[in-house]
Design a protein around this motif. Structure first.
Motif, PDB file in Angstrom:
ATOM      1  N   TYR A 217      -8.526  -1.274   7.408  1.00 14.39           N
ATOM      2  CA  TYR A 217      -8.190  -2.234   6.349  1.00 14.39           C
ATOM      3  C   TYR A 217      -9.236  -3.332   6.372  1.00 14.39           C
ATOM      4  O   TYR A 217      -9.655  -3.792   7.447  1.00 14.39           O
ATOM      5  CB  TYR A 217      -6.797  -2.828   6.571  1.00 14.39           C
ATOM      6  N   GLY A 230      -9.812  -6.401  -1.798  1.00 16.81           N
ATOM      7  CA  GLY A 230      -9.210  -5.670  -0.696  1.00 16.81           C
ATOM      8  C   GLY A 230      -9.604  -4.203  -0.704  1.00 16.81           C
ATOM      9  O   GLY A 230      -9.851  -3.619  -1.766  1.00 16.81           O
ATOM     10  N   SER A 232      -7.768  -1.293   0.981  1.00 18.82           N
ATOM     11  CA  SER A 232      -6.622  -0.874   1.787  1.00 18.82           C
ATOM     12  C   SER A 232      -6.486   0.637   1.900  1.00 18.82           C
ATOM     13  O   SER A 232      -5.748   1.131   2.747  1.00 18.82           O
ATOM     14  CB  SER A 232      -5.331  -1.460   1.200  1.00 18.82           C
TER      15      SER A 232
END
Length: 269
Positions: A217, A230, A232
């Motif tokens: 992550y 992000g 993820s």
């Protein structure tokens, strides 16, 4: 004379004879006065200038401020008393009211922290003190407290923002904030021991992240604790990340390795 009209005078000479002067017409004009309109209302905290103007400039042929300006609107930059002298179409002179302008400098909050560090462990307590509380009448922390000493609990991973809004005795309000990284500290090691590298830093367009173990992550947060990017659904040992879209400033790169979270400061040029 207070009224418009014809005026003459009469008298008697030494012989008792009555005489009259010639007659003169006098016109008495009403005095026109005006007041000053402020461009913005006090208190004048951390501002460079204030605009002053008359409410009814159309009544006057000329306007002269005590600054020497002769326009209806004048911009003042220093504390003091200000007024205008006006002359109307009849040649009558009048003065406006006088306004007092005070330029004020807001006082910056002085905060002290315990512990003194910018990275906190999850569930750690951060004790914060407003050291110059005597400079303010009121203040409010973003955790809802109104005391000079307060406590923040680092319960959420990512960013913890400590913010205070304070108002001093002059009515000046100021806002101040600090940002802390909240991470998991159980068995934490230095990133260099994990073989993690992030370069260049500072960076302008791209950063490269390398690690000996899978990064499961990765996210970039701004100083307000908001997620700006992000990753993820990816796992990688080596990745080049585009940061050209980020405004200049300070950010935090949070990554998960071996089920633990770590954070690194990033400076975007």
């Amino acid at each position: 004379m207070q009224n418009t009209g014809y005026y003459f005078y009469s008298g008697q000479d030494i012989y008792g004879c009555t005489f009259y002067s010639d007659t003169t017409y006098f016109e008495v004009y009403p005095e026109i006065i005006d007041s000053i309109k402020l461009g913005n209302l006090p208190p004048y905290c951390d501002v460079q200038s204030v605009d002053l103007q008359l409410y009814h400039p159309q009544y006057f042929d000329s306007i002269t401020w005590n600054t020497g300006d002769t326009t209806n609107i004048v911009s003042v930059t220093s504390s003091g008393n200000y007024f205008a002298q006006m002359t109307d179409t009849n040649g009558c002179t009048a003065y406006s009211d006088t306004v007092n302008i005070q330029f004020l400098q807001s006082i910056q909050p002085m905060l002290s922290y315990n512990p003194v560090k910018d990275t906190l462990c999850k569930d750690e307590k951060l004790f914060v003190t407003l050291d110059n509380d005597s400079d303010y009448n009121t203040w409010l922390w973003n955790n809802g407290d109104t005391t000079a000493n307060t406590v923040y609990n680092a319960t959420v991973l990512g960013m913890l923002i400590v913010e205070i809004n304070a108002t001093d005795s002059n009515g000046c309000s100021v806002q101040y904030a600090d940002t802390f990284v909240v991470t998991i500290c159980d068995g934490i090691e230095e990133l260099s021991h994990l073989g993690v590298e992030m370069y260049p830093n500072p960076a302008k367009d791209n950063i490269t992240v390398k690690a000996n173990s899978l990064i499961t992550y990765l996210a970039i947060y701004n100083m307000e604790g908001k997620l700006v990017k992000g990753y993820s659904n990816e796992m990688f040992l080596n990745k080049t990340i585009d940061i050209s879209f980020l405004p200049k400033g300070m950010y935090f790169v949070v990554m998960q390795i071996n089920k633990e979270l770590y954070s690194v400061k990033l400076i975007k040029e």
